[in-house]
Design a protein around this motif. Structure first.
Motif, PDB file in Angstrom:
ATOM      1  N   MET A 129      15.520 -34.865  64.866  1.00 29.13           N
ATOM      2  CA  MET A 129      16.173 -33.594  64.586  1.00 29.13           C
ATOM      3  C   MET A 129      16.667 -33.489  63.145  1.00 29.13           C
ATOM      4  SD  MET A 129      16.092 -31.956  67.499  1.00 29.13           S
ATOM      5  CE  MET A 129      17.453 -30.826  67.646  1.00 29.13           C
ATOM      6  N   SER A 130      16.265 -34.401  62.273  1.00 28.18           N
ATOM      7  CA  SER A 130      16.771 -34.407  60.898  1.00 28.18           C
ATOM      8  C   SER A 130      16.461 -33.107  60.163  1.00 28.18           C
ATOM      9  CB  SER A 130      16.234 -35.605  60.131  1.00 28.18           C
ATOM     10  OG  SER A 130      14.816 -35.581  60.108  1.00 28.18           O
ATOM     11  N   GLU A 131      15.351 -32.453  60.475  1.00 25.88           N
ATOM     12  CA  GLU A 131      14.992 -31.190  59.826  1.00 25.88           C
ATOM     13  C   GLU A 131      15.915 -30.046  60.239  1.00 25.88           C
ATOM     14  OE1 GLU A 131      10.889 -29.977  59.991  1.00 25.88           O
ATOM     15  OE2 GLU A 131      10.271 -32.068  60.168  1.00 25.88           O
ATOM     16  N   ALA A 132      16.647 -30.195  61.342  1.00 23.88           N
ATOM     17  CA  ALA A 132      17.500 -29.121  61.850  1.00 23.88           C
ATOM     18  C   ALA A 132      18.843 -29.040  61.122  1.00 23.88           C
ATOM     19  CB  ALA A 132      17.723 -29.295  63.344  1.00 23.88           C
ATOM     20  N   ALA A 133      19.139 -30.001  60.255  1.00 25.09           N
ATOM     21  CA  ALA A 133      20.397 -29.964  59.512  1.00 25.09           C
ATOM     22  C   ALA A 133      20.340 -28.861  58.464  1.00 25.09           C
ATOM     23  CB  ALA A 133      20.660 -31.312  58.854  1.00 25.09           C
ATOM     24  N   GLY A 134      21.480 -28.209  58.256  1.00 21.03           N
ATOM     25  CA  GLY A 134      21.566 -27.134  57.278  1.00 21.03           C
ATOM     26  C   GLY A 134      22.769 -26.269  57.589  1.00 21.03           C
TER      27      GLY A 134
ATOM     28  N   SER B 297      26.376 -25.427  58.058  1.00 24.94           N
ATOM     29  CA  SER B 297      27.543 -26.272  58.316  1.00 24.94           C
ATOM     30  C   SER B 297      27.160 -27.641  58.871  1.00 24.94           C
ATOM     31  CB  SER B 297      28.487 -25.586  59.313  1.00 24.94           C
ATOM     32  OG  SER B 297      29.089 -24.468  58.718  1.00 24.94           O
ATOM     33  N   ILE B 298      25.924 -27.794  59.331  1.00 25.18           N
ATOM     34  CA  ILE B 298      25.487 -29.071  59.914  1.00 25.18           C
ATOM     35  C   ILE B 298      24.994 -29.985  58.803  1.00 25.18           C
ATOM     36  CG2 ILE B 298      23.897 -30.192  61.518  1.00 25.18           C
ATOM     37  CD1 ILE B 298      23.816 -27.547  63.095  1.00 25.18           C
ATOM     38  N   LYS B 299      25.758 -31.084  58.562  1.00 25.55           N
ATOM     39  CA  LYS B 299      25.376 -32.059  57.536  1.00 25.55           C
ATOM     40  C   LYS B 299      24.255 -32.958  58.019  1.00 25.55           C
ATOM     41  CE  LYS B 299      28.334 -34.771  55.844  1.00 25.55           C
ATOM     42  NZ  LYS B 299      29.469 -35.623  55.510  1.00 25.55           N
ATOM     43  N   ARG B 300      24.405 -33.415  59.273  1.00 25.68           N
ATOM     44  CA  ARG B 300      23.472 -34.411  59.802  1.00 25.68           C
ATOM     45  C   ARG B 300      23.508 -34.341  61.309  1.00 25.68           C
ATOM     46  NH1 ARG B 300      23.379 -40.281  60.549  1.00 25.68           N
ATOM     47  NH2 ARG B 300      25.615 -40.241  60.719  1.00 25.68           N
ATOM     48  N   ILE B 301      22.424 -34.738  61.937  1.00 25.98           N
ATOM     49  CA  ILE B 301      22.373 -34.820  63.390  1.00 25.98           C
ATOM     50  C   ILE B 301      22.251 -36.288  63.752  1.00 25.98           C
ATOM     51  CG2 ILE B 301      21.095 -34.185  65.454  1.00 25.98           C
ATOM     52  CD1 ILE B 301      20.391 -31.574  64.013  1.00 25.98           C
ATOM     53  N   GLN B 302      23.190 -36.748  64.564  1.00 23.60           N
ATOM     54  CA  GLN B 302      23.228 -38.158  64.935  1.00 23.60           C
ATOM     55  C   GLN B 302      22.024 -38.524  65.799  1.00 23.60           C
ATOM     56  OE1 GLN B 302      26.951 -39.029  66.888  1.00 23.60           O
ATOM     57  NE2 GLN B 302      28.154 -38.504  65.096  1.00 23.60           N
ATOM     58  N   LYS B 303      21.633 -39.770  65.677  1.00 25.54           N
ATOM     59  CA  LYS B 303      20.562 -40.287  66.531  1.00 25.54           C
ATOM     60  C   LYS B 303      21.209 -41.086  67.641  1.00 25.54           C
ATOM     61  CE  LYS B 303      17.122 -40.423  62.951  1.00 25.54           C
ATOM     62  NZ  LYS B 303      16.162 -41.180  62.203  1.00 25.54           N
ATOM     63  N   PRO B 304      20.705 -41.118  68.819  1.00 26.31           N
ATOM     64  CA  PRO B 304      19.516 -40.400  69.263  1.00 26.31           C
ATOM     65  C   PRO B 304      19.853 -39.029  69.821  1.00 26.31           C
ATOM     66  CG  PRO B 304      20.214 -41.899  70.982  1.00 26.31           C
ATOM     67  CD  PRO B 304      21.191 -42.063  69.843  1.00 26.31           C
TER      68      PRO B 304
ATOM     69  N   THR C  57      12.385 -26.198  66.041  1.00 27.52           N
ATOM     70  CA  THR C  57      12.358 -24.790  65.629  1.00 27.52           C
ATOM     71  C   THR C  57      13.359 -23.965  66.418  1.00 27.52           C
ATOM     72  OG1 THR C  57      10.032 -24.958  64.999  1.00 27.52           O
ATOM     73  CG2 THR C  57      10.904 -22.737  65.378  1.00 27.52           C
ATOM     74  N   GLU C  58      13.379 -24.115  67.728  1.00 28.68           N
ATOM     75  CA  GLU C  58      14.319 -23.356  68.565  1.00 28.68           C
ATOM     76  C   GLU C  58      15.761 -23.763  68.284  1.00 28.68           C
ATOM     77  OE1 GLU C  58      13.781 -20.760  70.723  1.00 28.68           O
ATOM     78  OE2 GLU C  58      11.740 -20.761  69.956  1.00 28.68           O
ATOM     79  N   PHE C  59      15.980 -25.039  68.011  1.00 29.12           N
ATOM     80  CA  PHE C  59      17.324 -25.522  67.674  1.00 29.12           C
ATOM     81  C   PHE C  59      17.815 -24.851  66.396  1.00 29.12           C
ATOM     82  CE2 PHE C  59      20.483 -28.426  66.008  1.00 29.12           C
ATOM     83  CZ  PHE C  59      21.185 -28.804  67.140  1.00 29.12           C
ATOM     84  N   ILE C  60      16.959 -24.789  65.385  1.00 27.94           N
ATOM     85  CA  ILE C  60      17.326 -24.168  64.110  1.00 27.94           C
ATOM     86  C   ILE C  60      17.593 -22.672  64.299  1.00 27.94           C
ATOM     87  CG2 ILE C  60      16.456 -23.506  61.824  1.00 27.94           C
ATOM     88  CD1 ILE C  60      14.941 -26.225  61.819  1.00 27.94           C
ATOM     89  N   LEU C  61      16.713 -21.998  65.016  1.00 28.77           N
ATOM     90  CA  LEU C  61      16.840 -20.552  65.185  1.00 28.77           C
ATOM     91  C   LEU C  61      18.034 -20.147  66.034  1.00 28.77           C
ATOM     92  CD1 LEU C  61      13.103 -19.548  65.739  1.00 28.77           C
ATOM     93  CD2 LEU C  61      14.492 -19.201  63.682  1.00 28.77           C
ATOM     94  N   ASN C  62      18.488 -21.026  66.938  1.00 32.20           N
ATOM     95  CA  ASN C  62      19.536 -20.652  67.882  1.00 32.20           C
ATOM     96  C   ASN C  62      20.846 -21.400  67.693  1.00 32.20           C
ATOM     97  OD1 ASN C  62      17.992 -18.700  69.434  1.00 32.20           O
ATOM     98  ND2 ASN C  62      16.743 -20.454  70.012  1.00 32.20           N
ATOM     99  N   THR C  63      21.083 -21.932  66.508  1.00 33.65           N
ATOM    100  CA  THR C  63      22.351 -22.582  66.196  1.00 33.65           C
ATOM    101  C   THR C  63      22.975 -21.857  65.005  1.00 33.65           C
ATOM    102  OG1 THR C  63      21.503 -24.721  66.954  1.00 33.65           O
ATOM    103  CG2 THR C  63      23.469 -24.759  65.597  1.00 33.65           C
TER     104      THR C  63
END
Length: 163
Positions: free
Chosen positions: A24-29, A31-38, A112-118
């Protein structure tokens, strides 16, 4: 994760399930700095009367920066994702995702859906007061000691109140 759909494309009622950890690293942007794994995504692709439907539940924990006070906080996100899959070419179905032959990239759909709906701007709490625009004090912790500037257009009214 590429899902092979050969066994259900011509089989109404057919179903292929999946459960994996998407990148999910591409979904950061925003207010979201980073998405933790896993992160976790589980769901299925189902053939319902010849229509392939992708459905998934995706969970991630985002490391965010508050849009008002700039404090860092963790924000757990749960997304229910649903999409139609089509075999068409470019531009035929703007509401769905295209098959790549008889396969689909589940990670691409989920990211893609995560980015569009967050939301782009997230807050540490709904009642966050933010920072003072003059001195930068965190108004959630204490009041700032700045004097409020009077709008010069209203200064005359202030003089009337003093008299």
């Amino acid at each position: 994760m590429i899902i092979d759909l050969r066994e259900i494309i011509g089989v109404p009622g057919g179903k292929v399930s999946f459960d994996f950890e998407p990148d999910m690293s591409e979904a950061a942007g925003g207010s979201i700095k980073r998405i933790q794994k896993p992160s976790r995504a589980a769901g299925s692709v189902t053939n319902t009367a010849g229509i392939l439907t992708f459905s998934a539940n995706a969970d991630a924990i985002c490391e965010c920066v508050c849009a008002r006070c700039l404090k860092e906080f963790e924000y757990p996100v749960h997304k229910v994702i649903s999409a139609n899959l089509t075999e068409g070419g470019e531009g035929e179905n703007p509401d769905g995702y295209f098959l790549q032959g008889d396969k689909v990239d589940a990670e691409e759909i989920i990211v893609t859906e995560f980015i569009l709906n967050t939301d782009d701007t997230l807050l540490c709490s709904e009642d966050c007061k933010g920072l003072c625009q003059q001195c930068g004090a965190d108004l959630n912790i204490n009041k700032c000691k700045c004097k409020k500037e009077i709008d010069p257009r209203l200064a005359v009214l202030g003089q009337l109140l003093e008299e």
